[in-house]
Design an enzyme around this catalytic site. Structure first.
Site, mmCIF file in Angstrom:
data_model
loop_
_atom_site.group_PDB
_atom_site.id
_atom_site.type_symbol
_atom_site.label_atom_id
_atom_site.label_comp_id
_atom_site.label_asym_id
_atom_site.label_seq_id
_atom_site.Cartn_x
_atom_site.Cartn_y
_atom_site.Cartn_z
ATOM 1 N N CYS A 106 5.276 -9.498 0.973
ATOM 2 C CA CYS A 106 4.061 -9.233 0.163
ATOM 3 C C CYS A 106 3.832 -9.722 -1.018
ATOM 4 O O CYS A 106 3.985 -10.832 -1.398
ATOM 5 C CB CYS A 106 3.720 -7.764 0.529
ATOM 6 S SG CYS A 106 2.410 -7.251 0.561
ATOM 7 N N HIS A 107 3.492 -8.707 -2.059
ATOM 8 C CA HIS A 107 3.344 -9.076 -3.163
ATOM 9 C C HIS A 107 4.422 -9.334 -4.196
ATOM 10 O O HIS A 107 4.596 -9.221 -5.388
ATOM 11 C CB HIS A 107 2.546 -7.879 -4.001
ATOM 12 C CG HIS A 107 1.020 -7.830 -3.588
ATOM 13 N ND1 HIS A 107 0.493 -7.510 -2.656
ATOM 14 C CD2 HIS A 107 -0.135 -8.590 -4.223
ATOM 15 C CE1 HIS A 107 -0.714 -7.744 -2.295
ATOM 16 N NE2 HIS A 107 -1.171 -8.161 -3.561
#
Length: 175
Positions: A106-107
């Site tokens: 994800c991030h």
């Protein structure tokens, strides 16, 4: 216990993605790994973006890359704070340069971007940092898990089963 005697480093700070920290943490422990979750301070409670608390097991400043077999970086908005810490970037770079696995979801890709290790790699992430990865020299693809040399990446919490399976398989092969 496929990862017995392997040491895994994870980072934590406030606003981590709850599932992306907890799922790999417990899954890798289940496989026998010794998982150290380092935060800005040791023995400090950090709160996930969905409100789940997690107590760090160590301080980032006290860690040495040579002590770990792989790094797993959870997403959420914590990576945006963590990547401002030179020690986080040093650990990430040193683990990567030693040929050890750097896995991010994800991030979480923000940390390898800031560590300067994405150029020439195929990877995935949340679409929210797709441009950041491309600007860092990576080739972004929309797949649940991408393996390119010693990097493993995934997009989102729904990808966690494939992400963790791939980490465990890669760690088993490199051991």
């Amino acid at each position: 216990m496929k990862m017995k005697a392997q040491r895994v480093l994870m980072f934590v700070d406030n606003i981590f993605e709850d599932m992306e920290l907890l799922y790999p943490y417990y899954r890798l422990i289940e496989e026998g790994a010794d998982v150290i979750v380092a935060g800005p301070k040791a023995d400090c409670i950090y709160t996930g973006k969905n409100g789940y608390p997690f107590r760090s097991t160590a301080a980032i400043a006290d860690q040495r890359a040579a002590d770990f077999d792989l790094l797993v970086v959870a997403g959420g908005f914590a990576p945006d704070q963590l990547r401002r810490d030179p020690k986080v970037l040093e650990l990430t770079r040193e683990i990567f340069e030693a040929g050890k696995i750097v896995a991010h979801i994800c991030h979480g890709g923000w940390i390898p971007i800031s560590a300067g290790i994405m150029k020439g790699f195929n990877c995935t992430s949340t679409p929210g940092i797709k441009d950041d990865l491309i600007n860092a020299g990576a080739t972004w693809v929309n797949e649940e898990v991408v393996v390119d040399r010693n990097q493993i990446s995934s997009r989102k919490p729904d990808d966690l089963p494939a992400f963790c399976r791939t980490i465990i398989e890669a760690a088993t092969e490199s051991n």
